[in-house]
Design an enzyme around this catalytic site. Structure first.
Site, PDB file in Angstrom:
ATOM      1  N   LYS A 270      64.079  33.251  42.468  1.00  0.00           N
ATOM      2  CA  LYS A 270      63.121  34.349  42.428  1.00  0.00           C
ATOM      3  C   LYS A 270      63.615  35.478  43.346  1.00  0.00           C
ATOM      4  O   LYS A 270      64.415  35.222  44.254  1.00  0.00           O
ATOM      5  CB  LYS A 270      61.727  33.849  42.809  1.00  0.00           C
ATOM      6  CG  LYS A 270      61.638  33.220  44.211  1.00  0.00           C
ATOM      7  CD  LYS A 270      61.370  34.272  45.241  1.00  0.00           C
ATOM      8  CE  LYS A 270      61.767  33.852  46.616  1.00  0.00           C
ATOM      9  NZ  LYS A 270      62.072  34.994  47.484  1.00  0.00           N
TER      10      LYS A 270
ATOM     11  N   TYR B  64      56.200  35.575  47.889  1.00  0.00           N
ATOM     12  CA  TYR B  64      55.586  34.296  48.239  1.00  0.00           C
ATOM     13  C   TYR B  64      54.073  34.451  48.366  1.00  0.00           C
ATOM     14  O   TYR B  64      53.301  33.584  47.941  1.00  0.00           O
ATOM     15  CB  TYR B  64      56.155  33.761  49.550  1.00  0.00           C
ATOM     16  CG  TYR B  64      57.543  33.208  49.464  1.00  0.00           C
ATOM     17  CD1 TYR B  64      57.765  31.883  49.110  1.00  0.00           C
ATOM     18  CD2 TYR B  64      58.651  33.999  49.753  1.00  0.00           C
ATOM     19  CE1 TYR B  64      59.041  31.368  49.034  1.00  0.00           C
ATOM     20  CE2 TYR B  64      59.930  33.491  49.680  1.00  0.00           C
ATOM     21  CZ  TYR B  64      60.129  32.167  49.316  1.00  0.00           C
ATOM     22  OH  TYR B  64      61.398  31.668  49.243  1.00  0.00           O
TER      23      TYR B  64
END
Length: 354
Positions: free
Chosen positions: A98, A183
């Site tokens: 990611k 996150y």
């Protein structure tokens, strides 16, 4: 399942390759790197054949290596799109770090390429496999302490400017938001299972600081959800490390501090079942997060299941991040399309590891 590792930076060398030693269903069988000398040393260390070592130019030859079933892409963000498309064309399943890519369009093309090839695509959101974060998610969904009202998420670090790719917009796509702020965004969505309906944001970078010529330093953004829950998220590249979150529900709270590192996670739950405040704590169960996500992906391929965090999960985060940038630029809340279904962009849950 045989994995090819693409990119031999610190994450691959320090975390991912050692994780194979704890994996139940995955093994490293090929390497791809632009540094032939480094690759030769790593290949020798992990027992990978010289014939299974490739440059970025010869990457497409992975199609002729039957040992390789899965490609793990661990490259700068701007390279995820190209190497996913080429990997799918080579007939391999893809696990991509990611953030998924640098634009919604790139994400959509990655998903389409893997579908066309009949291969699975997953984005490496290891937090969704990690036991303590999964336990927090279950407590939130079960309303152990009643309905969730607020969440506070923070992921900051004082990052050195050593000419690394993360400070170059063309390679990173942005600054603290897509790197560490993601996150906060993805974990909020994971905990609640809902999708935000509105985002409002502010961005600030220290004037004259050479680190932030091309990318943003600090981002503060607020997510509103259909249930009424509000998540306040903060991320930055210029302040002391804080990688934590707290879920505030009606009769108790769940705090993860730290929540996002590779090791040493800690959970604290505070509630008052009989009018007397009780504090309960749980420490890191010492499960390797990278081994868990690689094993999950291998099992999904073997059992033909959609992975927990498929390309659609990465695409949704990219859509929301673009809305965050727009909100900050125009100094206004940005509305997001309503999504009624819980876990709308997720597949099969990984096995729980106590």
């Amino acid at each position: 399942m045989g994995y090819a590792l693409v990119g031999l930076g610190r994450l691959t060398l320090n975390e991912i390759l050692p994780a194979f030693g704890k994996s139940k269903h995955a093994r490293p069988v090929a390497l791809v790197s632009g540094d032939a000398d480094k690759m030769a040393k790593v290949a020798k260390q992990y027992g990978i054949k010289p014939s299974s070592c490739y440059s970025y130019q010869t990457y497409d030859k992975l199609k002729d290596n039957p040992e390789v079933e899965m490609i793990y892409i661990v490259l700068p963000n701007s390279m995820h799109h190209e190497f996913t498309l080429r990997g799918a064309k080579a007939g391999k399943h893809i696990l991509c770090e990611k953030p998924m890519a640098n634009s919604v369009k790139e994400c959509e093309e990655m998903i389409e390429a893997c579908k066309k090839a009949g291969k699975k695509l997953t984005i490496a959101y290891r937090i969704q496999c990690e036991p303590l974060n999964r336990a927090a998610m279950k407590q939130v969904r079960a309303k152990t302490y009643g309905a969730t009202k607020m969440l506070q998420m923070m992921n900051t670090q004082n990052q050195a400017h050593d000419q690394q790719w993360r400070h170059k917009k063309a390679l990173a796509g942005g600054g603290s938001l897509p790197d560490v702020g993601l996150y906060c965004l993805n974990t909020t969505r994971f905990l609640l299972g809902e999708e935000p309906t509105e985002v409002s944001a502010q961005i600030y970078s220290t004037p004259g600081d050479d680190q932030f010529k091309e990318i943003e330093e600090n981002v503060s953004f607020t997510l509103r959800f259909p249930s009424g829950a509000i998540s306040q998220c903060m991320t930055g590249y210029g302040s002391f490390n804080n990688k934590s979150y707290t879920v505030y529900a009606e009769t108790g709270s769940i705090k993860m501090d730290p929540a996002f590192p590779y090791h040493g996670l800690h959970q604290e739950r505070i509630h008052a079942p009989d009018g007397q405040q009780v504090k309960e704590t749980t420490n890191d169960p010492q499960k390797d997060q990278f081994a868990l996500e690689m094993d999950h992906m291998a099992e999904c391929v073997r059992q033909n299941k959609t992975p927990c965090t498929p390309g659609e999960e990465g695409l949704q985060d990219q859509r929301i991040m673009e809305a965050i940038y727009l909100s900050a630029k125009e100094n206004r809340p940005v509305q997001l399309p309503a999504v009624a279904k819980l876990d709308a962009f997720r597949g099969a849950a990984p096995k729980d590891e106590a």
